[in-house]
Design a protein around this motif. Structure first.
Motif, PDB file in Angstrom:
ATOM      1  N   SER A  14      22.064 -26.770  37.609  1.00 18.75           N
ATOM      2  CA  SER A  14      21.556 -27.681  36.787  1.00 18.75           C
ATOM      3  C   SER A  14      21.982 -29.148  37.570  1.00 18.75           C
ATOM      4  N   ASN A  62      18.746 -26.047  31.784  1.00 17.87           N
ATOM      5  CA  ASN A  62      20.236 -25.630  31.006  1.00 17.87           C
ATOM      6  C   ASN A  62      19.950 -23.967  31.013  1.00 17.87           C
ATOM      7  N   ALA A  75      14.227 -23.771  30.414  1.00 19.67           N
ATOM      8  CA  ALA A  75      14.452 -24.734  29.633  1.00 19.67           C
ATOM      9  C   ALA A  75      14.889 -25.991  30.349  1.00 19.67           C
ATOM     10  N   THR A  77      15.939 -29.138  30.206  1.00 20.27           N
ATOM     11  CA  THR A  77      16.459 -29.941  29.009  1.00 20.27           C
ATOM     12  C   THR A  77      16.354 -31.322  29.033  1.00 20.27           C
ATOM     13  N   TRP A  78      16.420 -32.187  29.825  1.00 17.35           N
ATOM     14  CA  TRP A  78      16.552 -33.760  29.882  1.00 17.35           C
ATOM     15  C   TRP A  78      15.051 -34.138  29.903  1.00 17.35           C
ATOM     16  N   HIS A  80      12.680 -32.508  28.217  1.00 17.22           N
ATOM     17  CA  HIS A  80      12.439 -31.943  26.830  1.00 17.22           C
ATOM     18  C   HIS A  80      10.997 -31.141  27.263  1.00 17.22           C
ATOM     19  N   ARG A 115      15.696 -31.663  23.763  1.00 16.31           N
ATOM     20  CA  ARG A 115      16.746 -30.897  24.539  1.00 16.31           C
ATOM     21  C   ARG A 115      16.809 -29.524  24.449  1.00 16.31           C
ATOM     22  N   THR A 117      17.531 -25.889  25.121  1.00 20.84           N
ATOM     23  CA  THR A 117      18.892 -25.444  25.850  1.00 20.84           C
ATOM     24  C   THR A 117      18.811 -23.850  26.218  1.00 20.84           C
ATOM     25  N   GLU A 131      16.652 -25.447  20.562  1.00 18.08           N
ATOM     26  CA  GLU A 131      16.852 -26.679  20.850  1.00 18.08           C
ATOM     27  C   GLU A 131      17.936 -27.716  19.673  1.00 18.08           C
TER      28      GLU A 131
END
Length: 666
Positions: A14, A62, A75, A77-78, A80, A115, A117, A131
């Protein structure tokens, strides 16, 4: 992490925005997709791109899952998003809208995630994603949905709220906030989804229609614990991850009273703790399980876990994958073991803890400011042949230091400087200390010059430098540079304390903002890092040059630009010189000059060394931006959070966590 059918381990890196792959024999680590390009979460434009291999971009991914055909699901994350990486390394977006946090069902990019996860994939190719759901205005956590994506990209909601009760997070003292943490996902060989719920502290399994049943534990508010036993009596705490082995036996990584534990869950829901960390603290060695947060179960029944050791407000000390037996014995799989310590010795047998400031002695020795495990600062010397000694210890340079030795050695964040006669200088508070012939004295006390109550950072010295004849230059965070001559007389040399900004000019007509570390060259010119504390001063990082007569000019950087990273000429170059918000002075840029007129600046945030040629052109000769670690060999190599820097002839010396590096310049 996730295992392929061939035994390879796919890993979300990450911090480097990459998806990595470890070979089944654990001998080769490679990058499957993504690059080290890094942006702060949520910053525009998003760190996003589909494409092949390293041309793809992720933003703090993530979790990963792998299907039987070798496709990897991420996933992201940031961003989406849920991404798909083919077996050949081509990255596409399976579902979601880039940069949009939402929980809308639909097909492909008409659906939204917030997000994501956790992720898992069943044998039919259906992808499950955990999420959060946020309240739009306050961004507080309202729920933690589980979403389902069909192989065709159709997104639906399996459950809109996976947990019954939220988790109370401490904010400050008695103040807490309730949040619904995303759940962790795993799927057995029959395609049944299992969930480790860190909020309700239970293990659930889901039917195809979304109906959930509790497999182990009892749902209740704040009911965490570490009790083994039958399904109804067992307790779980801060569940971190859930995984099946090749025989469909279920395991979880739990964190009980701040101590991670690997626990086995029987088909009847009974719980047995197999391995548990002991005596965890804020500083844990690898192989203790104390810092583990992720886990997969290998074909041989051993557990592969990550361990990342840190200290508060410092850079990571180690990042490893370790293999644990069910009896708790562990071995390193990937990641160089930590080598911190305070041992003197030759070359790689010596140990450093947190080396920082550097200064070169004209006789050839390198002074290194170091911080030991006991919190006391030391000054170490490194000879040209790599022999390391500690100042003031037997067999070292200066076997005993007299005078104000305790004060000079106790200030870990104190910069170091040497003059042409080999005298060593540092600062303690508002005083400049000088060590000559192993005796420490006060050269000057700047208290009368720094007592400025209108200054944001009054009474604060940021750095020192010394020229060949023994003049010492002292910078302050709030915009002044003082000169201390060989007799200890202090005069204002450039800038003005408390009057900040950016302006070139002669002496006190010049303006600085957030002055950092300094260095001098053989001609007596001074180079200083300017532009610390961008959020306070709103002046971008620059490198300034001051002639012996006090004429100030801007060598490179753009005072109108926010901190960043970009090579170029003059104002076309962009620097990062500290971390915002500032949490540690070992995360500030240092500076050095060579005999050819080149200036070098360390960047501990982007893990590189920048070079400014005499014509103002900025390049990156050492390190790879946004990639942290250590790789020796041909330049640029790879370095991790470079702090102090010094140059003599064609040799550069750099302090990094636990080591001093030597770089031969072209």
């Amino acid at each position: 992490m996730a295992l392929t059918s061939a035994g390879e381990v796919v890993i979300t890196d990450s911090g480097n925005n990459r998806i990595r792959k470890l070979s089944a024999n654990h001998e080769q680590l490679s990058t499957l997709a993504g690059s080290g390009v890094d942006m702060a979460p949520g910053r525009q434009p998003p760190n996003y791109a589909d494409g092949d291999g390293s041309s793809a971009r992720f933003d703090k991914p993530n979790a990963v899952a792998v299907d039987a055909a070798g496709n990897t699901y991420v996933a992201d994350t940031w961003n989406h998003l849920v991404r798909k990486i083919s077996a050949s390394g081509t990255v596409t977006t399976l579902a979601g809208k880039v940069g949009v946090c939402g929980n809308q069902d639909g097909a492909g990019n008409s659906a939204t995630f917030c997000r994501p996860t956790g992720i898992a994939v069943d044998k039919a190719g259906n992808v499950y994603v955990s999420e959060v759901k946020l309240e739009e205005k306050s961004h507080s956590s309202l729920a933690n949905p589980i979403r389902k994506i069909t192989p065709a990209g159709q997104v639906s909601t399996l459950t809109s709220k996976a947990s019954t009760y939220p988790t109370a997070l401490g904010i400050s003292g008695p103040v807490t906030v309730d949040v619904y943490n995303p759940v962790h996902l795993a799927i057995d060989s029959t395609g049944t989804l299992h969930v480790a719920d860190p909020n309700d502290h239970v293990i659930r399994k889901y039917a195809a229609d979304g109906q959930a049943t509790v497999l182990s534990g009892t749902v209740g508010p704040r009911n965490q614990g570490g009790t083994d036993g039958g399904a109804a009596t067992a307790q779980f705490s801060e569940l971190k991850t859930i995984a099946f082995d090749s025989s469909d036996r279920l395991f979880v990584l739990d964190r009980i009273d701040y101590q991670p534990a690997i626990r086995r869950i029987g088909s009847d829901g009974s719980v047995t703790t197999l391995v548990r960390a002991q005596s965890c603290s804020t500083h844990n060695a690898p192989g203790t399980l104390c810092t583990a947060t992720q886990m997969v179960v290998k074909a041989d029944g051993q557990f592969l876990v990550n361990e990342i050791g840190t200290r508060p407000f410092t850079v990571a000390r180690y990042a490893q994958l370790r293999s644990y037996t069910q009896q708790g014995a562990s071995t390193v799989v990937v990641g160089r073991p930590t080598a911190e310590g305070a041992n003197d010795g030759q070359g790689s047998s010596a140990r450093f803890d947190t080396p920082g400031s550097l200064a070169l002695n004209p006789a050839g020795a390198l002074y290194v400011r170091d911080k030991g495990d006991n919190g006391y600062s030391t000054i170490r010397t490194v000879q040209a042949d790599g022999l390391v000694r500690t100042l003031g210890k037997p067999d070292g340079h200066c076997t005993a230091v007299s005078g104000l030795s305790v004060e000079m050695l106790s200030n870990y964040y104190g910069p170091l400087a040497t003059d042409g006669a080999g005298n060593l200088y540092s600062i303690v508070g508002q005083r400049v200390l000088k060590m000559r012939n192993c005796e420490v004295v006060v050269l000057a006390d700047l208290t009368p010059f720094l007592n400025n109550p209108t200054s944001i950072l009054w009474k604060s010295i940021s750095s020192i430098a010394a020229d060949s004849i023994g003049n010492v230059y002292v910078s302050t965070f709030d915009g002044a540079i003082f000169k201390v001559d060989t007799k200890g007389e202090v005069t204002l040399f450039a800038g003005n304390a408390g009057t900040t900004g950016h302006m070139d000019g002669q002496g006190t007509a010049a303006r600085f903002a957030g002055l950092g570390n300094m260095a001098t060259d053989a001609a007596g010119n001074i180079y200083v890092v300017d532009g610390l504390f961008y959020d306070n001063y709103r002046v971008g990082p620059t490198i300034r040059k001051i002639t012996p007569s006090g004429l100030v000019s801007t060598l490179a950087g753009n005072p109108a630009a926010a901190p960043g990273y970009s090579d170029g000429s003059g104002t076309g170059a962009v620097f990062t010189v500290d971390q915002t918000p500032i949490v540690s002075t070992d995360l500030r840029a240092s500076i050095a000059a060579d005999s050819k007129g080149n200036v070098y600046v360390s960047d501990p945030i982007n893990h590189v060394i920048r070079k400014i040629a005499p014509d103002g052109r900025v390049t990156t000769p050492v390190g790879q931006a946004w990639r942290q670690g250590f790789a020796a060999g041909d330049l640029p190599g790879m370095i991790n959070s470079p702090a102090g820097i010094a140059v003599r002839d064609s040799m550069m010396y750099i302090t990094v966590p636990n080591a001093v590096l030597q770089v031969k310049l072209p």
